[in-house]
Design a protein around this motif. Sequence first.
Motif, PDB file in Angstrom:
ATOM      1  N   LYS A   1       9.136 -16.174   9.165  1.00 11.36           N
ATOM      2  CA  LYS A   1       9.378 -14.956   9.930  1.00 11.36           C
ATOM      3  C   LYS A   1       9.661 -13.802   8.978  1.00 11.36           C
ATOM      4  CE  LYS A   1      12.585 -12.811  13.129  1.00 11.36           C
ATOM      5  NZ  LYS A   1      13.931 -12.836  13.614  1.00 11.36           N
ATOM      6  N   HIS A   2      10.485 -14.054   7.973  1.00  6.58           N
ATOM      7  CA  HIS A   2      10.837 -13.021   7.000  1.00  6.58           C
ATOM      8  C   HIS A   2       9.593 -12.542   6.253  1.00  6.58           C
ATOM      9  CE1 HIS A   2      13.347 -10.739   4.297  1.00  6.58           C
ATOM     10  NE2 HIS A   2      12.823 -11.355   3.256  1.00  6.58           N
ATOM     11  N   VAL A   3       8.728 -13.473   5.842  1.00  7.17           N
ATOM     12  CA  VAL A   3       7.503 -13.118   5.128  1.00  7.17           C
ATOM     13  C   VAL A   3       6.591 -12.279   6.028  1.00  7.17           C
ATOM     14  CG1 VAL A   3       5.369 -14.071   4.138  1.00  7.17           C
ATOM     15  CG2 VAL A   3       7.572 -15.028   3.488  1.00  7.17           C
ATOM     16  N   LYS A   4       6.485 -12.665   7.311  1.00  9.13           N
ATOM     17  CA  LYS A   4       5.671 -11.880   8.252  1.00  9.13           C
ATOM     18  C   LYS A   4       6.235 -10.471   8.395  1.00  9.13           C
ATOM     19  CE  LYS A   4       3.872 -15.664  11.052  1.00  9.13           C
ATOM     20  NZ  LYS A   4       3.905 -16.321  12.370  1.00  9.13           N
ATOM     21  N   GLU A   5       7.549 -10.362   8.479  1.00 14.60           N
ATOM     22  CA  GLU A   5       8.178  -9.038   8.582  1.00 14.60           C
ATOM     23  C   GLU A   5       7.906  -8.202   7.328  1.00 14.60           C
ATOM     24  OE1 GLU A   5      12.266  -9.926   9.334  1.00 14.60           O
ATOM     25  OE2 GLU A   5      11.932 -10.310  11.462  1.00 14.60           O
ATOM     26  N   LEU A   6       7.962  -8.852   6.160  1.00 11.51           N
ATOM     27  CA  LEU A   6       7.687  -8.134   4.915  1.00 11.51           C
ATOM     28  C   LEU A   6       6.237  -7.661   4.859  1.00 11.51           C
ATOM     29  CD1 LEU A   6       9.669 -10.272   2.307  1.00 11.51           C
ATOM     30  CD2 LEU A   6      10.234  -7.979   3.149  1.00 11.51           C
ATOM     31  N   TRP A   7       5.294  -8.513   5.306  1.00  9.42           N
ATOM     32  CA  TRP A   7       3.885  -8.101   5.334  1.00  9.42           C
ATOM     33  C   TRP A   7       3.694  -6.931   6.290  1.00  9.42           C
ATOM     34  CZ3 TRP A   7       0.336  -8.748   1.930  1.00  9.42           C
ATOM     35  CH2 TRP A   7       0.330  -9.872   1.112  1.00  9.42           C
ATOM     36  N   SER A   8       4.360  -7.003   7.423  1.00  9.54           N
ATOM     37  CA  SER A   8       4.268  -5.915   8.396  1.00  9.54           C
ATOM     38  C   SER A   8       4.818  -4.625   7.795  1.00  9.54           C
ATOM     39  CB  SER A   8       5.040  -6.290   9.657  1.00  9.54           C
ATOM     40  OG  SER A   8       5.083  -5.221  10.555  1.00  9.54           O
ATOM     41  N   GLN A   9       5.950  -4.739   7.132  1.00 11.82           N
ATOM     42  CA  GLN A   9       6.560  -3.573   6.489  1.00 11.82           C
ATOM     43  C   GLN A   9       5.650  -3.030   5.393  1.00 11.82           C
ATOM     44  OE1 GLN A   9      10.361  -4.425   4.700  1.00 11.82           O
ATOM     45  NE2 GLN A   9      10.902  -2.273   4.523  1.00 11.82           N
ATOM     46  N   LEU A  10       5.026  -3.923   4.631  1.00  8.01           N
ATOM     47  CA  LEU A  10       4.097  -3.504   3.577  1.00  8.01           C
ATOM     48  C   LEU A  10       2.930  -2.730   4.174  1.00  8.01           C
ATOM     49  CD1 LEU A  10       3.071  -3.593   0.634  1.00  8.01           C
ATOM     50  CD2 LEU A  10       1.920  -5.718   1.236  1.00  8.01           C
ATOM     51  N   ALA A  11       2.362  -3.243   5.264  1.00 13.85           N
ATOM     52  CA  ALA A  11       1.238  -2.552   5.904  1.00 13.85           C
ATOM     53  C   ALA A  11       1.670  -1.168   6.382  1.00 13.85           C
ATOM     54  CB  ALA A  11       0.713  -3.380   7.073  1.00 13.85           C
ATOM     55  N   GLN A  12       2.842  -1.100   6.978  1.00 14.30           N
ATOM     56  CA  GLN A  12       3.356   0.181   7.474  1.00 14.30           C
ATOM     57  C   GLN A  12       3.564   1.159   6.314  1.00 14.30           C
ATOM     58  OE1 GLN A  12       7.206  -0.121   9.276  1.00 14.30           O
ATOM     59  NE2 GLN A  12       7.150   1.946  10.107  1.00 14.30           N
ATOM     60  N   LEU A  13       4.149   0.688   5.232  1.00 12.41           N
ATOM     61  CA  LEU A  13       4.400   1.558   4.077  1.00 12.41           C
ATOM     62  C   LEU A  13       3.097   1.992   3.405  1.00 12.41           C
ATOM     63  CD1 LEU A  13       7.541  -0.182   2.562  1.00 12.41           C
ATOM     64  CD2 LEU A  13       7.453   2.026   3.742  1.00 12.41           C
ATOM     65  N   CYS A  14       2.104   1.102   3.372  1.00 14.40           N
ATOM     66  CA  CYS A  14       0.802   1.477   2.799  1.00 14.40           C
ATOM     67  C   CYS A  14       0.150   2.574   3.630  1.00 14.40           C
ATOM     68  CB  CYS A  14      -0.116   0.256   2.713  1.00 14.40           C
ATOM     69  SG  CYS A  14       0.312  -0.867   1.376  1.00 14.40           S
ATOM     70  N   THR A  15       0.234   2.435   4.943  1.00 11.99           N
ATOM     71  CA  THR A  15      -0.318   3.468   5.827  1.00 11.99           C
ATOM     72  C   THR A  15       0.416   4.783   5.629  1.00 11.99           C
ATOM     73  OG1 THR A  15      -0.889   1.785   7.467  1.00 11.99           O
ATOM     74  CG2 THR A  15      -0.761   4.053   8.246  1.00 11.99           C
ATOM     75  N   GLN A  16       1.722   4.708   5.565  1.00 11.91           N
ATOM     76  CA  GLN A  16       2.531   5.914   5.360  1.00 11.91           C
ATOM     77  C   GLN A  16       2.197   6.556   4.007  1.00 11.91           C
ATOM     78  OE1 GLN A  16       6.737   5.111   5.468  1.00 11.91           O
ATOM     79  NE2 GLN A  16       7.284   7.260   5.567  1.00 11.91           N
ATOM     80  N   ASN A  17       2.045   5.731   2.984  1.00 14.75           N
ATOM     81  CA  ASN A  17       1.701   6.235   1.651  1.00 14.75           C
ATOM     82  C   ASN A  17       0.339   6.920   1.675  1.00 14.75           C
ATOM     83  OD1 ASN A  17       2.112   6.549  -1.182  1.00 14.75           O
ATOM     84  ND2 ASN A  17       0.714   4.845  -1.529  1.00 14.75           N
TER      85      ASN A  17
END
Length: 146
Positions: A83-99
């Motif tokens: 679950k934690h890894v999935k949350e981190l991947w989700s956060q990474l995708a969100q941050l990449c989009t924001q970047n």
Amino acid sequence: MDLPSEIPEETQLLLGAEEKYFWTIQRNDLQNMISSDQFCRPTSNYNNNNNRSSTEIMVDERKQRRMILNRESARRSRMRKQKHVKELWSQLAQLCTQNHDLEEKLRHLMESQQRLLQENASLKQQASAFRQILRDMELEQLVTQF
């Protein structure tokens, strides 16, 4: 040991199809193991074919229970980690989009700045040219007056 007949609701939210299948298989295996003879051995000596003491049997049963509990704890730990890894991947995708959005905004701002600098330089040249024309006109007026 009393096992749930269904996967807990909070666990279902975190599980995909493979995990649900794994949970069901593991739960069924645990139920079969618990109901089998290896967990439900009689504790008295007269029913024990191996002539083991009731203390040894109790110790073995405790070990078996502990082993089951440890496996379940490890499974929950893996699920939390997943679950934690999935949350981190989700956060990474969100941050990449924001970047990406911020880089695009920065590019537009830099283009605007470049246009404004060019316009400013052009206006300065025009102002200088107008000042020169004004000076020339004033000189001409002075010359015509004398």
